[in-house]
Design an enzyme around this catalytic site. Sequence first.
Site, mmCIF file in Angstrom:
data_model
loop_
_atom_site.group_PDB
_atom_site.id
_atom_site.type_symbol
_atom_site.label_atom_id
_atom_site.label_comp_id
_atom_site.label_asym_id
_atom_site.label_seq_id
_atom_site.Cartn_x
_atom_site.Cartn_y
_atom_site.Cartn_z
ATOM 1 N N LYS A 1 146.933 45.070 43.711
ATOM 2 C CA LYS A 1 148.203 45.730 43.385
ATOM 3 C C LYS A 1 148.757 46.459 44.608
ATOM 4 O O LYS A 1 149.954 46.430 44.866
ATOM 5 C CB LYS A 1 147.996 46.705 42.210
ATOM 6 N N GLN B 1 144.454 52.538 35.763
ATOM 7 C CA GLN B 1 143.702 51.285 35.694
ATOM 8 C C GLN B 1 142.686 51.327 34.548
ATOM 9 O O GLN B 1 141.837 52.213 34.501
ATOM 10 C CB GLN B 1 142.992 51.034 37.046
ATOM 11 N N ASP C 1 153.244 50.149 33.278
ATOM 12 C CA ASP C 1 152.316 49.221 32.623
ATOM 13 C C ASP C 1 152.626 49.064 31.139
ATOM 14 O O ASP C 1 152.110 48.158 30.489
ATOM 15 C CB ASP C 1 150.867 49.742 32.767
#
Length: 281
Positions: free
Chosen positions: A51, A95, A118
């Site tokens: 990322k 994450q 996200d």
Amino acid sequence: MIIDGKAIAQEVRAEVKTRSAAFFERTGRRAGLAVVLIGEDPASLVYVRNKMTACEEVGINSETYRLPQAASQAEADALVSALACDPSVDGILVQLPLPAHLDAQEILARIPPEKDVDGFSAYSMGNLTLGLPASVACTPSGVMELLQRSGVTVRGKHAVVLGRSNIVGKPMALLLLAADATVTICHSKTTDLKSLCCTADILVAAVGKPRFVTADMVKEGAAVIDVGINRVDGKLCGDVKYAEAEPIVEAITPVPGGVGSVTTSVLVGHVVEAAMRKANA
Ligand code: NDP
């Protein structure tokens, strides 16, 4: 047709790079992503590195904020709350998976909706469910990119989603529904899974079981999207028995080189969009 995830990912990334440069020109600053990484999960370390590389490629400032495996809920909450107030941060990504002792929803709830790149927070999922503007999880968004850019029609089709997780299956089903598909969601307690799959014009496999979908579960002429990432004997494979399904279907994504390739490109796109919305650029 083999849907080329790598090519589509490059296409998406090139478009994001152009938008990112335009944002810099208008505002004099780069879009910023903060990644929160807690613990030492080896797969997470790889995903986070990818990322960061993608951010660099498209001109986004990215910073990883690390906490040890034993970090407390209060420490994790405080970190995300601080990033929520930081004006240089346009997007926050926590994450997953988190260490088992931490309450992920509690942490995700601290991400303001406008920074939730996200789309995992309850607020974002709620908006998606209601059909309101929402941040949407990157993997299902990536699947929609693959379908659209490969010319697969979704409207009026029967889509079967294998898997009902909060990060893939559920948002995937909602996106397909929003695109006017008729959607069936299957899971581990679904009876007669095979015959349901056989009625799918679009079959999305997100089960996490290597080569779970066999040829007798696939309708001739269907589009098969394989979200699965499994490692067998050191090699990556999907949830679909690719060699069996490929001759029957109209379109299929390989693993590797399918859905996984496009997810990160979608993420960087979400960061630039969040920055533009914030700056009214
Ligand atoms: P989860 O383990 O959270 O969910 C798996 C889902 O599959 C569950 O809903 C489960 O049902 C269902 N399932 C399990 N066994 C069966 C069965 N025998 N029959 C029918 N359904 C079954 O996985 P994720 O959603 O997080 O991920 C799915 C796959 O996608 C994994 O391989 C993962 O690595 C991959 N992935 C890929 C990404 C990408 O970018 N390409 C990103 C994220 C994930 P139940 O709810 O009843 O337990």
